[in-house]
Write an enzyme that holds these catalytic residues in place. Sequence first.
Site, PDB file in Angstrom:
ATOM      1  N   HIS A  51       0.814  -1.228   0.000  1.00  0.00           N
ATOM      2  CA  HIS A  51       0.000   0.000   0.000  1.00  0.00           C
ATOM      3  C   HIS A  51       0.847   1.277   0.000  1.00  0.00           C
ATOM      4  O   HIS A  51       0.747   2.076  -0.938  1.00  0.00           O
ATOM      5  CB  HIS A  51      -1.002  -0.039   1.156  1.00  0.00           C
ATOM      6  N   GLU A  79       0.487   5.241  12.593  1.00  0.00           N
ATOM      7  CA  GLU A  79      -0.838   4.768  12.951  1.00  0.00           C
ATOM      8  C   GLU A  79      -0.869   3.257  13.167  1.00  0.00           C
ATOM      9  O   GLU A  79      -1.504   2.771  14.082  1.00  0.00           O
ATOM     10  CB  GLU A  79      -1.835   5.160  11.858  1.00  0.00           C
ATOM     11  N   ASP A  80      -0.190   2.535  12.316  1.00  0.00           N
ATOM     12  CA  ASP A  80      -0.362   1.083  12.308  1.00  0.00           C
ATOM     13  C   ASP A  80       0.796   0.294  12.920  1.00  0.00           C
ATOM     14  O   ASP A  80       0.744  -0.926  12.962  1.00  0.00           O
ATOM     15  CB  ASP A  80      -0.582   0.584  10.858  1.00  0.00           C
ATOM     16  N   ASP A 142      -2.987   8.491  -1.085  1.00  0.00           N
ATOM     17  CA  ASP A 142      -3.403   7.408  -0.181  1.00  0.00           C
ATOM     18  C   ASP A 142      -4.845   7.007  -0.487  1.00  0.00           C
ATOM     19  O   ASP A 142      -5.173   5.840  -0.664  1.00  0.00           O
ATOM     20  CB  ASP A 142      -3.261   7.920   1.266  1.00  0.00           C
ATOM     21  N   ASP A 263     -22.699  12.729 -28.772  1.00  0.00           N
ATOM     22  CA  ASP A 263     -22.612  13.382 -30.068  1.00  0.00           C
ATOM     23  C   ASP A 263     -21.555  14.470 -30.102  1.00  0.00           C
ATOM     24  O   ASP A 263     -21.359  15.121 -31.122  1.00  0.00           O
ATOM     25  CB  ASP A 263     -23.974  13.992 -30.450  1.00  0.00           C
TER      26      ASP A 263
HETATM   27 MN    MN Z   1      -2.733   4.596   3.907  1.00  0.00          MN
END
Ligand code: MN
Length: 702
Positions: A51, A79-80, A142, A263
């Site tokens: 990611h 954060e993770d 992100d 068109d």
């Molecule tokens: Mn992220």
Amino acid sequence: MKFALHQFKKFKKKLNYLSKEQIEKIQKTYEFANEVHIGQKRVSGEEFITHPLEVACILADMHMDIDSIIASLLHDVLEDTPTAKEIIINKFGKTIAELVDGVTKLSKMEFSTLVEAQAESFRKMIFAMSQDIRVILIKLADRLHNMRTINSLPKYKRKRIAKETLDIYAPIAIRLGIHNIYIELESLSFAAYYPLRSRSIEKATKKARGNRKEIMSAIEKDIKKTFAKSPIKTIEVIGREKHIYSIYKKMLRKHISFSEIMDLYGFRVILKNKDECYRALGIIHSLYKPFPGKFKDYIAIPKINGYQSLHTTLFGPQGVPIEIQIRTQEMEQMASIGIAAHWLYKTDEDIDVSHVRAQQWVNDLLEMQRKTGNSLEFIENVKTDLFTSEIYVFTPKGEIIELPHGSTAVDFAYSVHTDIGNSCASAKVNYKFAPLSTVLSSGQTVSITIAPNSKPNPAWLNFIKTGRARSAIKHFLKNQKQEELIALGKKLLDKSLSDYSITLDKISKKTINNLLMEANLKTENDLYEEIGLGKRTSILVAQQLIGSIKLKKLKPSPILIQGAENIAVKFASCCYPLPGDNVVGFLIPEQGLIIHTENCKNTSKLRKFPEKCIWVKWADDAKGIFTTLINVEMSSKKGSFGILATNVGNMDGDIDDIIINQRTGTDYVLTLRIFVRNKGHLNKIIKQIKSLPTVTKANRIK
Ligand code: MN
């Protein structure tokens, strides 16, 4: 792991615009991120590191600077993972740590309701952007990768994230001119939010593409051939197609069918420089006839997000409409990555327009936020600013002012300066007097006359368009209301004290301070405001202040009403009191002093609360314009309305409205709402109306 490695190689290739040392630094960052995220998986089952790597790829495609690339690789670390901010500061420096922290803060927010959450996220986002605008670019990248992989999420989450993307992230992307990300965000969100609609439009587009192919290539050939014969060499001629969500929006907005949209044939011609763009326009116009009034010069006047290009619409072969955009390579780059071009071309001032404007926009938003104080109101203001297309008008000196579509002369005044808005008295549009509520259109020259006594009118809130004007007017009115309430409260207290033939300055500071302390108020003005608001009664406050001093109560005297209504003193709309009427006042909490006529039906309930009743009287010199109602019964003969209106006008009465309550074959019963100076003036008008042969009855409604 293997997959990530393969991905990393792909990413590294994209970094060729950076130096060797920089690429090495990025490699080290990647290794660090990979290590701290190890063992973590995405919902899809992929290694988590894929990611941040994809997010970094998106930024590398825009040739963002090394800080942004490094921060994007680390954007989920705080954060993770258990990694502390200090570690990031030590390893990568303060700038990168702040960028990562900013992105983390944007991602972390949890709120009770969705609307509030959005409003609050928006405020935080604006704040983060104002610290370093790269935070939002990383956040957009992100979000883009999360949207690309949204199908691995459960359905309810998909909808929520898609909606948020459509509401907030896509508009920010286009506002910053990042067209590429904007288009992809919108298309992906549309597909996630309205899967059926999106699929059916996609299918129809594919089908239509087959039919269009021949015409498209014929036009392309024509254009290329024409340029080949001219001295101007095109760098590229590209056929364009609208993206699915924009087709959908156009169908909704203009109520036109899919085939009508299809068109239209779009082309883009890319050239070497600005000068060639204008010359190319002539060449194109000699090939196909232009649609009158469809030419737009966004090179001379760039769009609010910095976009530059020439646009023209032509009658193509067999009359098919062709939309052509003509621009340089730099403008093309600018059109796709917008503000990100700031890091791409550090030296070119022309290109940096978008960055300067984005900064200005963010500053305006901050200013607006400071004045609004309320998240929901703030987000409404920002949304009007984000979702409206703009118009361009000129100051008398020829400066260009950009405003959202539908803006009025008042919006113009506020966009020049808050002080101009707050004191604007009249407007001229194209050198002719025009009401302040006039809706402006592109190309007009607007000038504003200010007057020292002019003040913002609450009625302006009904027609202004810009968030800037709205928040400034509300801010002003809030302050003004406070001032008026303070003045009213002071007047009431002075009067109550004068009933005891004492004045405020005769009361010791100590007594006043004691009272303030007891009442938990900070200043005397706070006390007056509470009295003005009806939260405290002036008589009680006066008695407390007098306290131990033995004073005989004198015959009380009334408060004098000077005439002009303001925010703290209002005239009841049930009985419309006029100077000359006997009146009574009631102090209603949060509304101020409301004046009724003495015999108004609505006062009987209020009289049960004597502490709310205020003895009032018109001042002898009460002045102003007052609304009043007259009941008229008259014949419905042709011309009788005209006669009535002329007679009222001749008497200096100003008709505000005529409401027909009843009509029979021969008669009307109607209510006339008119403006008069006082009771005597009204009586003269009624007498005049009664004298008309067409009128059978006329009386004041109370
Ligand atoms: Mn992220």
